[in-house]
Enzyme design. Structure first.
Site, mmCIF file in Angstrom:
data_model
loop_
_atom_site.group_PDB
_atom_site.id
_atom_site.type_symbol
_atom_site.label_atom_id
_atom_site.label_comp_id
_atom_site.label_asym_id
_atom_site.label_seq_id
_atom_site.Cartn_x
_atom_site.Cartn_y
_atom_site.Cartn_z
ATOM 1 N N ARG A 1 -5.139 -11.461 5.729
ATOM 2 C CA ARG A 1 -5.551 -10.153 6.275
ATOM 3 C C ARG A 1 -6.912 -10.249 6.964
ATOM 4 O O ARG A 1 -7.144 -9.616 7.992
ATOM 5 C CB ARG A 1 -5.594 -9.105 5.154
ATOM 6 C CG ARG A 1 -4.197 -8.610 4.783
ATOM 7 C CD ARG A 1 -4.154 -8.006 3.392
ATOM 8 N NE ARG A 1 -5.007 -6.840 3.233
ATOM 9 C CZ ARG A 1 -5.431 -6.406 2.046
ATOM 10 N NH1 ARG A 1 -5.085 -7.040 0.951
ATOM 11 N NH2 ARG A 1 -6.192 -5.335 1.980
ATOM 12 N N ARG B 1 -5.336 -1.202 15.342
ATOM 13 C CA ARG B 1 -5.702 -2.466 14.710
ATOM 14 C C ARG B 1 -5.679 -3.626 15.705
ATOM 15 O O ARG B 1 -5.922 -4.758 15.322
ATOM 16 C CB ARG B 1 -4.724 -2.749 13.585
ATOM 17 C CG ARG B 1 -5.358 -2.720 12.210
ATOM 18 C CD ARG B 1 -4.277 -3.030 11.194
ATOM 19 N NE ARG B 1 -4.822 -3.456 9.942
ATOM 20 C CZ ARG B 1 -5.061 -2.653 8.927
ATOM 21 N NH1 ARG B 1 -4.830 -1.370 9.026
ATOM 22 N NH2 ARG B 1 -5.525 -3.138 7.802
ATOM 23 N N ARG C 1 -10.192 -4.857 -6.599
ATOM 24 C CA ARG C 1 -9.854 -3.449 -6.373
ATOM 25 C C ARG C 1 -8.683 -3.008 -7.238
ATOM 26 O O ARG C 1 -7.710 -3.728 -7.403
ATOM 27 C CB ARG C 1 -9.506 -3.259 -4.892
ATOM 28 C CG ARG C 1 -8.948 -1.879 -4.558
ATOM 29 C CD ARG C 1 -9.073 -1.566 -3.103
ATOM 30 N NE ARG C 1 -8.242 -2.391 -2.247
ATOM 31 C CZ ARG C 1 -8.305 -2.350 -0.904
ATOM 32 N NH1 ARG C 1 -9.159 -1.558 -0.308
ATOM 33 N NH2 ARG C 1 -7.521 -3.125 -0.185
ATOM 34 N N ARG D 1 -2.911 -3.386 -5.724
ATOM 35 C CA ARG D 1 -2.002 -3.368 -4.579
ATOM 36 C C ARG D 1 -1.329 -4.724 -4.412
ATOM 37 O O ARG D 1 -1.967 -5.752 -4.633
ATOM 38 C CB ARG D 1 -2.800 -3.047 -3.315
ATOM 39 C CG ARG D 1 -2.543 -1.661 -2.774
ATOM 40 C CD ARG D 1 -3.506 -1.306 -1.691
ATOM 41 N NE ARG D 1 -3.467 -2.210 -0.545
ATOM 42 C CZ ARG D 1 -4.208 -2.075 0.552
ATOM 43 N NH1 ARG D 1 -5.053 -1.070 0.638
ATOM 44 N NH2 ARG D 1 -4.119 -2.925 1.544
ATOM 45 N N LYS E 1 -13.243 1.639 4.003
ATOM 46 C CA LYS E 1 -12.752 2.703 4.890
ATOM 47 C C LYS E 1 -12.095 3.833 4.105
ATOM 48 O O LYS E 1 -12.366 5.005 4.333
ATOM 49 C CB LYS E 1 -11.712 2.149 5.893
ATOM 50 C CG LYS E 1 -12.240 1.102 6.842
ATOM 51 C CD LYS E 1 -11.196 0.727 7.884
ATOM 52 C CE LYS E 1 -9.956 0.063 7.293
ATOM 53 N NZ LYS E 1 -10.140 -1.295 6.798
HETATM 54 P P1 ADP Z 1 -6.623 -2.984 4.494
HETATM 55 O O1 ADP Z 1 -7.438 -2.343 5.576
HETATM 56 O O2 ADP Z 1 -7.354 -3.041 3.193
HETATM 57 O O3 ADP Z 1 -6.042 -4.324 4.880
HETATM 58 P P2 ADP Z 1 -4.402 -1.053 4.889
HETATM 59 O O4 ADP Z 1 -3.846 -0.217 3.809
HETATM 60 O O5 ADP Z 1 -5.111 -0.393 6.014
HETATM 61 O O6 ADP Z 1 -5.355 -2.100 4.147
HETATM 62 O O7 ADP Z 1 -3.219 -1.956 5.534
HETATM 63 C C1 ADP Z 1 -2.356 -2.729 4.747
HETATM 64 C C2 ADP Z 1 -1.337 -3.434 5.633
HETATM 65 O O8 ADP Z 1 -0.532 -2.472 6.334
HETATM 66 C C3 ADP Z 1 -1.908 -4.318 6.745
HETATM 67 O O9 ADP Z 1 -2.257 -5.612 6.272
HETATM 68 C C4 ADP Z 1 -0.744 -4.340 7.743
HETATM 69 O O10 ADP Z 1 0.256 -5.245 7.342
HETATM 70 C C5 ADP Z 1 -0.175 -2.934 7.631
HETATM 71 N N1 ADP Z 1 -0.777 -2.024 8.649
HETATM 72 C C6 ADP Z 1 -1.586 -0.962 8.411
HETATM 73 N N2 ADP Z 1 -1.989 -0.385 9.557
HETATM 74 C C7 ADP Z 1 -1.423 -1.107 10.571
HETATM 75 C C8 ADP Z 1 -1.445 -1.032 11.995
HETATM 76 N N3 ADP Z 1 -2.172 -0.112 12.645
HETATM 77 N N4 ADP Z 1 -0.720 -1.932 12.702
HETATM 78 C C9 ADP Z 1 -0.001 -2.862 12.093
HETATM 79 N N5 ADP Z 1 0.063 -3.006 10.755
HETATM 80 C C10 ADP Z 1 -0.637 -2.149 9.989
#
Ligand code: ADP
Ligand code: ZN
Length: 209
Positions: A163, A88, A122, A152, A13
């Site tokens: 996740r 999400r 990554r 990360r 993404k």
């Molecule tokens: P990825 O899609 O690779 O898991 P992101 O950077 O999008 O990575 O998200 C990392 C973390 O941030 C998630 O595992 C969650 O804990 C938190 N997070 C991100 N976006 C949301 C959201 N919309 N609602 C709740 N938690 C979120």
């Protein structure tokens, strides 16, 4: 045009979003990036978010929805944006429908077996670029800005498993949610280079703009 990016962790993404942002002049809003910036800055939101992120869980809806709702009122978000990492779950999607108009949901579909390797390999840069170790040939700096690359905190096998679980349980139902609204566009993101996936997305997107 306001676009939601959907896809499992590791689906690409972020990579696609930065290319799309440039080509279509869309603002890229990543909730994960917002939380990471808060953690770095030592804010209250950052402290709260970190415990959930480290466990591979979602940050509570109330906090997340407030952040996005506010971010979408900024002047730079009035001319089209891509939401990366939000919504999400179904609750967040319902809330979003109250304060924004979603034109399209771009779902990047990748075979689950590929995701673990993609995420654990990554390496990211503070500028937002990300790489995979297999293509770095030992390099440790960013080709775009020269910054030092790092892994990360949540890109370790244990957290990645959590996740992925969170994704399949809570986020994947959104595919149906947007399909029912006639807004779903699914592209295969498992085969081909990021550029090839990008080309495929552009073909589909150009038909709808
Ligand atoms: P990825 O899609 O690779 O898991 P992101 O950077 O999008 O990575 O998200 C990392 C973390 O941030 C998630 O595992 C969650 O804990 C938190 N997070 C991100 N976006 C949301 C959201 N919309 N609602 C709740 N938690 C979120
Ligand atoms: Zn960089």
């Amino acid at each position: 045009m306001n676009i939601i990016l959907l896809g499992a962790p590791g689906a690409g993404k972020g990579t696609q979003a930065s290319m799309l942002a440039e080509k279509y002049n869309l603002l890229h809003i990543s909730t994960g990036d917002i939380f990471r910036a808060n953690i770095k800055g030592g804010t209250e939101i950052g402290k709260l978010a970190k415990s959930y992120m480290d466990a591979g869980l979602l940050v509570p809806d109330s906090v997340t929805c407030d952040i996005v709702k506010d971010r979408l009122t900024w002047e730079d978000a009035q001319h089209g944006y891509m939401l990366d990492g939000f919504p999400r779950n179904l609750y967040q999607a319902g809330e979003l429908d109250k304060f924004a108009t979603v034109d399209l949901c771009l779902n990047i579909d990748v075979d689950v077996n590929l995701l673990m390797d993609r995420i654990c390999g990554r390496r990211v840069c503070a500028c937002g670029e990300s790489y995979h170790v297999s293509t770095l040939n030992g390099k440790t700096t960013c080709a775009k800005c020269g910054g030092e690359l790092y892994r990360r905190a949540d890109d370790n096998p244990e957290t990645v498993k959590a996740r992925l679980n969170t994704y399949f349980e809570q986020t994947a139902p959104l595919i149906d949610y947007y399909k029912k609204q006639g807004k779903l566009l699914t592209v295969r993101g498992g085969k081909g280079s990021p550029n090839e996936v990008f080309a495929q997305i552009c073909v589909e997107l150009d038909k709808r703009i």
